[in-house]
Design an enzyme around this catalytic site. Structure first.
Site, PDB file in Angstrom:
ATOM      1  N   LYS A 121       0.826  -1.206   0.000  1.00  0.00           N
ATOM      2  CA  LYS A 121       0.000   0.000   0.000  1.00  0.00           C
ATOM      3  C   LYS A 121       0.860   1.255   0.000  1.00  0.00           C
ATOM      4  CE  LYS A 121      -1.224   2.501   3.212  1.00  0.00           C
ATOM      5  NZ  LYS A 121      -1.614   3.115   4.489  1.00  0.00           N
ATOM      6  N   ASP A 139      -6.205   0.680   0.924  1.00  0.00           N
ATOM      7  CA  ASP A 139      -6.186   0.678   2.378  1.00  0.00           C
ATOM      8  C   ASP A 139      -7.543   0.203   2.877  1.00  0.00           C
ATOM      9  OD1 ASP A 139      -7.918   2.776   1.926  1.00  0.00           O
ATOM     10  OD2 ASP A 139      -6.814   4.220   3.155  1.00  0.00           O
TER      11      ASP A 139
END
Length: 215
Positions: A121, A139
Site C-alpha cells: 500500500k 487501504d
C-alpha cells in the site's frame, strides 16, 4: 447492472463532482511523504499531520534521520499507533535510502518495497502521488468502499487492487485512489455510512440490496 456499467457510473460521478482529489497528508518532498505514509498505517492522517511538522523540522532530510537514535526519534512519533516499530522503521528506512538510493526516494515499485516499513500500500501511494504511476493503493477505506459499491469481491487488498486497476483507465487511477479513500473517510464510513448524503446510491450494490430488503 453489470460491473462495467457500475464502474462507468461511479467514475463519471466522481469526475463530475470531485474533480480534484489529493492526499490529505502534509508533505513538501518525496522523503516527507514517505515518512508520513509510514506513520499513517492504522493511524489517522489528522494525527500524522500534527506529528510531522516538528519531526521534519528536527530531521529535515534522510541523512538527519539515518544518524538519529531511537531515543531521539521516538518522542516525536509517540502519539501515533505502534510508535516503537514505526520509530525503528523510519530510522532503518532512512539508512537504506542513503545506502542503496543515494538518499533519493526510488520510483520503482520493487525498490520501494525493499525499504523498511514499506508494504504494498505504501509503495503504491508513493508511486502514485509522487511519480504519477497508474496504480491504486488499497487501504481499509478503499477495501470497504469497493466491496460496498460492488466494484470488487476480492478477499485481499491485492485482489481488490487488481479488480480496480482492471476496470479504471490508467489516467484516472491516481485520482480514483483518493476518490475512494475520501469517500470512505467522510461518507461511506465504517460504522454509520451516510447513504442519504451519498451521490453513488444509483450504482451502489449494497444500497440496492438493503433497499430491496426493506420493501
Amino acid at each position: 447492472m453489470t460491473r462495467k456499467e457500475r464502474f462507468a457510473g461511479i467514475v463519471d460521478w466522481f469526475e463530475q463532482n470531485v474533480p480534484i482529489a489529493e492526499t490529505e497528508l502534509h508533505y513538501g518532498n518525496p522523503y516527507q511523504l514517505l515518512v508520513a505514509v509510514i506513520l499513517s498505517a492504522q493511524c489517522t492522517d489528522r494525527r500524522v499531520n500534527v506529528v510531522t511538522p516538528p519531526l521534519f523540522e528536527r530531521f529535515p532530510a534522510p541523512q538527519d534521520l539515518a544518524s538519529a537514535s531511537f531515543d531521539e526519534v521516538f518522542p516525536y512519533v509517540k502519539s501515533v499507533s505502534y510508535p516503537n516499530s514505526k520509530t525503528e522503521h523510519l530510522i532503518a528506512m532512512a539508512q537504506k535510502l542513503l545506502a542503496d538510493f543515494g538518499g533519493e526516494v526510488p520510483s520503482d515499485f520493487d525498490a520501494l518495497m525493499t525499504l523498511p516499513g514499506v508494504g504494498r500500500k505504501t509503495a503504491n501511494v508513493i508511486a502514485s502521488v509522487v511519480y504519477d504511476k497508474p496504480v491504486i493503493a488499497v487501504d481499509t477505506h478503499v477495501f470497504r468502499v469497493s466491496h460496498r459499491l460492488g466494484l470488487s469481491n476480492g478477499k485481499t487488498p491485492l485482489e481488490v487492487e487488481r479488480d480496480l486497476e482492471r476496470h479504471i483507465p490508467e489516467h484516472l487511477r491516481a485520482r480514483s485512489h483518493h476518490w475512494l479513500i475520501l469517500h470512505g473517510r467522510y461518507t461511506c464510513t465504517a460504522r454509520a455510512p451516510k447513504c442519504a448524503a451519498c451521490g453513488l446510491t444509483d450504482w451502489c450494490k449494497q444500497y440496492a440490496e438493503e433497499s430491496a430488503g426493506t420493501r
